[in-house]
Design a protein around this motif. Structure first.
Motif, PDB file in Angstrom:
ATOM      1  N   TYR A   1       0.845  -1.197   0.000  1.00 25.02           N
ATOM      2  CA  TYR A   1       0.000   0.000   0.000  1.00 25.02           C
ATOM      3  C   TYR A   1       0.876   1.242   0.000  1.00 25.02           C
ATOM      4  CZ  TYR A   1      -3.555   3.383   1.438  1.00 25.02           C
ATOM      5  OH  TYR A   1      -4.397   4.460   1.496  1.00 25.02           O
ATOM      6  N   SER A   2       0.553   2.165  -0.898  1.00 26.98           N
ATOM      7  CA  SER A   2       1.377   3.362  -1.079  1.00 26.98           C
ATOM      8  C   SER A   2       1.131   4.429  -0.028  1.00 26.98           C
ATOM      9  CB  SER A   2       1.109   3.964  -2.462  1.00 26.98           C
ATOM     10  OG  SER A   2      -0.209   4.501  -2.509  1.00 26.98           O
ATOM     11  N   GLY A   3       0.041   4.304   0.707  1.00 28.32           N
ATOM     12  CA  GLY A   3      -0.349   5.338   1.656  1.00 28.32           C
ATOM     13  C   GLY A   3      -1.421   6.264   1.108  1.00 28.32           C
ATOM     14  N   SER A   4      -1.760   6.104  -0.167  1.00 23.11           N
ATOM     15  CA  SER A   4      -2.753   6.977  -0.808  1.00 23.11           C
ATOM     16  C   SER A   4      -3.956   6.173  -1.273  1.00 23.11           C
ATOM     17  CB  SER A   4      -2.135   7.695  -2.015  1.00 23.11           C
ATOM     18  OG  SER A   4      -1.061   8.530  -1.625  1.00 23.11           O
ATOM     19  N   THR A   5      -5.109   6.802  -1.200  1.00 21.68           N
ATOM     20  CA  THR A   5      -6.331   6.218  -1.743  1.00 21.68           C
ATOM     21  C   THR A   5      -6.959   7.245  -2.675  1.00 21.68           C
ATOM     22  OG1 THR A   5      -8.387   5.048  -1.145  1.00 21.68           O
ATOM     23  CG2 THR A   5      -7.846   7.023   0.130  1.00 21.68           C
ATOM     24  N   VAL A   6      -7.572   6.792  -3.755  1.00 25.05           N
ATOM     25  CA  VAL A   6      -8.051   7.714  -4.783  1.00 25.05           C
ATOM     26  C   VAL A   6      -9.535   7.490  -5.064  1.00 25.05           C
ATOM     27  CG1 VAL A   6      -7.277   6.172  -6.651  1.00 25.05           C
ATOM     28  CG2 VAL A   6      -7.676   8.588  -7.129  1.00 25.05           C
ATOM     29  N   LEU A   7     -10.277   8.575  -5.155  1.00 24.55           N
ATOM     30  CA  LEU A   7     -11.681   8.575  -5.578  1.00 24.55           C
ATOM     31  C   LEU A   7     -11.746   9.347  -6.883  1.00 24.55           C
ATOM     32  CD1 LEU A   7     -11.587   9.069  -2.208  1.00 24.55           C
ATOM     33  CD2 LEU A   7     -14.028   8.622  -2.555  1.00 24.55           C
ATOM     34  N   ARG A   8     -12.560   8.863  -7.829  1.00 25.23           N
ATOM     35  CA  ARG A   8     -12.591   9.501  -9.146  1.00 25.23           C
ATOM     36  C   ARG A   8     -13.926   9.265  -9.819  1.00 25.23           C
ATOM     37  NH1 ARG A   8      -7.759   6.272 -11.778  1.00 25.23           N
ATOM     38  NH2 ARG A   8      -7.138   6.264  -9.609  1.00 25.23           N
ATOM     39  N   ALA A   9     -14.203  10.100 -10.798  1.00 20.90           N
ATOM     40  CA  ALA A   9     -15.446   9.963 -11.565  1.00 20.90           C
ATOM     41  C   ALA A   9     -15.360  10.853 -12.796  1.00 20.90           C
ATOM     42  CB  ALA A   9     -16.658  10.350 -10.716  1.00 20.90           C
ATOM     43  N   ILE A  10     -16.328  10.679 -13.681  1.00 16.18           N
ATOM     44  CA  ILE A  10     -16.522  11.565 -14.827  1.00 16.18           C
ATOM     45  C   ILE A  10     -17.820  12.322 -14.604  1.00 16.18           C
ATOM     46  CG2 ILE A  10     -16.954  11.663 -17.316  1.00 16.18           C
ATOM     47  CD1 ILE A  10     -15.166   9.263 -17.666  1.00 16.18           C
TER      48      ILE A  10
ATOM     49  N   HIS B   1     -10.517   3.468  -4.935  1.00 17.95           N
ATOM     50  CA  HIS B   1      -9.510   2.413  -4.917  1.00 17.95           C
ATOM     51  C   HIS B   1      -8.300   2.841  -4.104  1.00 17.95           C
ATOM     52  CE1 HIS B   1     -11.679   1.617  -8.787  1.00 17.95           C
ATOM     53  NE2 HIS B   1     -11.650   0.391  -8.310  1.00 17.95           N
ATOM     54  N   ASP B   2      -7.796   1.941  -3.302  1.00 14.45           N
ATOM     55  CA  ASP B   2      -6.511   2.168  -2.656  1.00 14.45           C
ATOM     56  C   ASP B   2      -5.402   1.980  -3.691  1.00 14.45           C
ATOM     57  OD1 ASP B   2      -7.749   2.603  -0.235  1.00 14.45           O
ATOM     58  OD2 ASP B   2      -7.491   0.535   0.464  1.00 14.45           O
ATOM     59  N   VAL B   3      -4.326   2.730  -3.548  1.00 18.94           N
ATOM     60  CA  VAL B   3      -3.219   2.683  -4.497  1.00 18.94           C
ATOM     61  C   VAL B   3      -2.120   1.779  -3.951  1.00 18.94           C
ATOM     62  CG1 VAL B   3      -1.470   4.007  -5.741  1.00 18.94           C
ATOM     63  CG2 VAL B   3      -3.736   5.006  -5.321  1.00 18.94           C
ATOM     64  N   TYR B   4      -1.876   0.692  -4.652  1.00 16.43           N
ATOM     65  CA  TYR B   4      -0.804  -0.237  -4.304  1.00 16.43           C
ATOM     66  C   TYR B   4       0.286  -0.160  -5.361  1.00 16.43           C
ATOM     67  CZ  TYR B   4      -3.501  -2.427  -0.562  1.00 16.43           C
ATOM     68  OH  TYR B   4      -4.186  -2.664   0.602  1.00 16.43           O
ATOM     69  N   GLU B   5       1.477  -0.582  -4.984  1.00 19.87           N
ATOM     70  CA  GLU B   5       2.606  -0.585  -5.913  1.00 19.87           C
ATOM     71  C   GLU B   5       3.507  -1.779  -5.618  1.00 19.87           C
ATOM     72  OE1 GLU B   5       5.636   2.364  -5.257  1.00 19.87           O
ATOM     73  OE2 GLU B   5       4.950   2.716  -3.203  1.00 19.87           O
ATOM     74  N   LEU B   6       4.338  -2.132  -6.607  1.00 24.68           N
ATOM     75  CA  LEU B   6       5.398  -3.122  -6.390  1.00 24.68           C
ATOM     76  C   LEU B   6       6.643  -2.343  -5.981  1.00 24.68           C
ATOM     77  CD1 LEU B   6       5.033  -5.723  -9.288  1.00 24.68           C
ATOM     78  CD2 LEU B   6       4.386  -5.975  -6.889  1.00 24.68           C
ATOM     79  N   ARG B   7       6.815  -2.183  -4.679  1.00 23.52           N
ATOM     80  CA  ARG B   7       7.922  -1.362  -4.196  1.00 23.52           C
ATOM     81  C   ARG B   7       9.265  -2.060  -4.365  1.00 23.52           C
ATOM     82  NH1 ARG B   7       6.342   1.238   1.222  1.00 23.52           N
ATOM     83  NH2 ARG B   7       4.802   2.110  -0.226  1.00 23.52           N
TER      84      ARG B   7
END
Length: 385
Positions: free
Chosen positions: A174-183, A261-267
């Motif tokens: 988990y990157s520590g950030s979560t994102v909400l989005r829409a059009i 969505h929560d933001v995950y990464e391959l650190r």
């Protein structure tokens, strides 16, 4: 040289890989576990490297026609002050194209349309992948299996194929950030094509899409798994006092249209993007944070580079070695840069650090800002025969 491939995953990277492999004469089957392609998603920005990759795949023209160039805008503070201005014309002069915005659903449809009927099999979850000979690999699915000369693992950040090939490697973090989005529900009267606004540990941005509707996103620094009973009401509470057009963008959005969505990464970087006759691609190989807008572009680079290597090398094994050598250093470097951009941008929260960053951004000449962007955007694809 083998000529049959199974692509696991029907997202942007998987579809692009299938298009590229077909262009060099391979027989390709794409397995997508989703039974219904509902085209979920908001908007996406494509930089010059992503557009050049699409050109190499033969779909750049139709994607551009469905996109909108980002010429005006920049980065702001919640009160509306400008930290930097976007110079889309300078980018276009430097690399031949501005950044463009497109609805993710539209991009998916265009990539699917570039494949023949029957190449994409939906509702088909891929099972174990195993080497069945020195030059063949088998993918189990639906009680049966497909044998091929190559498997392309484009099954996303939670890739089961990656986990089976590299069991000792760390998985997504988990990157520590979560994102909400829409059009937005309807077209917007906006003054700029693209904006980012940085608060303390927060970000709000928008891109204009063809037809005048806008994609917006809100990024928050929160514990993983945080969810809101009424996401849109929560965003109004957090961002409703920010500069225009932030409140208007939220007001033009249906509550049920908001994605979260929560933001995950391959650190931890993988030691290789290949194993036997399997090539990892896109998020399965190098999932990164979205702070540079390079996730999809890097997957498109993967697809073109893999296809070009298979078209020109005398053997599949040599082509996969070349793919790994060309793609892993660049993709992993971009992932590191995206992580750093997040730490210095949206995730920065200490008031002194925020003030210092803002001052530095205001003092950076526009030409220097363009040069920083070009470090990642200015990529020349290999030719596909």
């Amino acid at each position: 040289m083998g000529s049959t491939a199974v692509v696991v995953g029907g997202g942007i990277g998987g579809l692009a890989a299938a298009i590229g492999l077909r262009r060099i004469g391979w027989d390709v089957t794409v397995l997508e576990r989703a039974a219904v392609l509902d085209d979920a998603g908001a908007g996406i920005s494509l930089a010059a490297n992503g557009l050049r990759a699409l050109d190499a795949l033969g779909v750049g023209e139709v994607v551009r026609a469905a996109s909108r160039g980002q010429y005006t805008g920049g980065t702001r503070t919640p009160g509306g002050g400008w930290l930097s201005h976007m110079d889309g014309a300078a980018l276009e002069e430097a690399v031949g194209t501005p950044i463009v915005g497109i609805a993710r659903a539209a991009l998916h449809r265009l990539l699917r349309q570039a494949l023949p009927a029957g190449a994409l099999r939906t509702g088909t979850a891929a099972g174990p992948v195993r080497q069945t000979g020195p030059s063949t690999v088998r993918v189990e699915h639906g009680g049966t299996g497909l044998e091929a000369d190559l498997v392309v693992a484009a099954d996303g950040i939670g890739s089961t194929i990656r986990r089976s090939l590299f069991p000792s490697c760390d998985g997504p973090v988990y990157s520590g950030s979560t994102v909400l989005r829409a059009i937005t529900e309807h077209p917007m009267d906006l003054r700029s094509d693209f904006e980012l606004t940085w608060g303390r540990g927060t970000e709000f941005g928008h891109i204009l899409l063809p037809g005048g509707r806008a994609e917006w996103h809100a990024v928050l620094t929160l514990p993983a798994g945080t969810r809101f009973t009424d996401p849109l009401a929560e965003l109004h509470r957090r961002f409703g006092h920010w500069h225009a057009p932030v409140p208007a963008l939220l007001g033009a959005t249906r509550g049920d249209a908001v994605l979260h969505h929560d933001v995950y990464e391959l650190r931890a970087p993988l030691p290789s993007f290949t194993a036997g006759r399997v090539a990892l691609l896109g998020d399965a190989a190098h999932a990164m944070t979205p702070h540079l807008g390079q996730g999809a572009c890097q997957a498109l680079e993967d697809a073109v580079t893999l296809s070009a290597a298979l078209a020109t090398e005398p053997a599949v094994d040599a082509a996969l070695a070349r793919y790994d050598a060309e793609r892993r250093p660049r993709a992993q470097a971009v992932a590191r840069a995206a992580r750093q951009a997040g730490r210095m941008g949206q995730q920065l929260s200490h008031p002194v650090a925020v003030a210092l960053r803002n001052t530095a951004m205001r003092l950076t000449p526009s030409r220097a800002a363009v040069r920083m962007i070009l470090r990642h955007h200015d990529w020349t694809p290999p030719r596909l025969r």
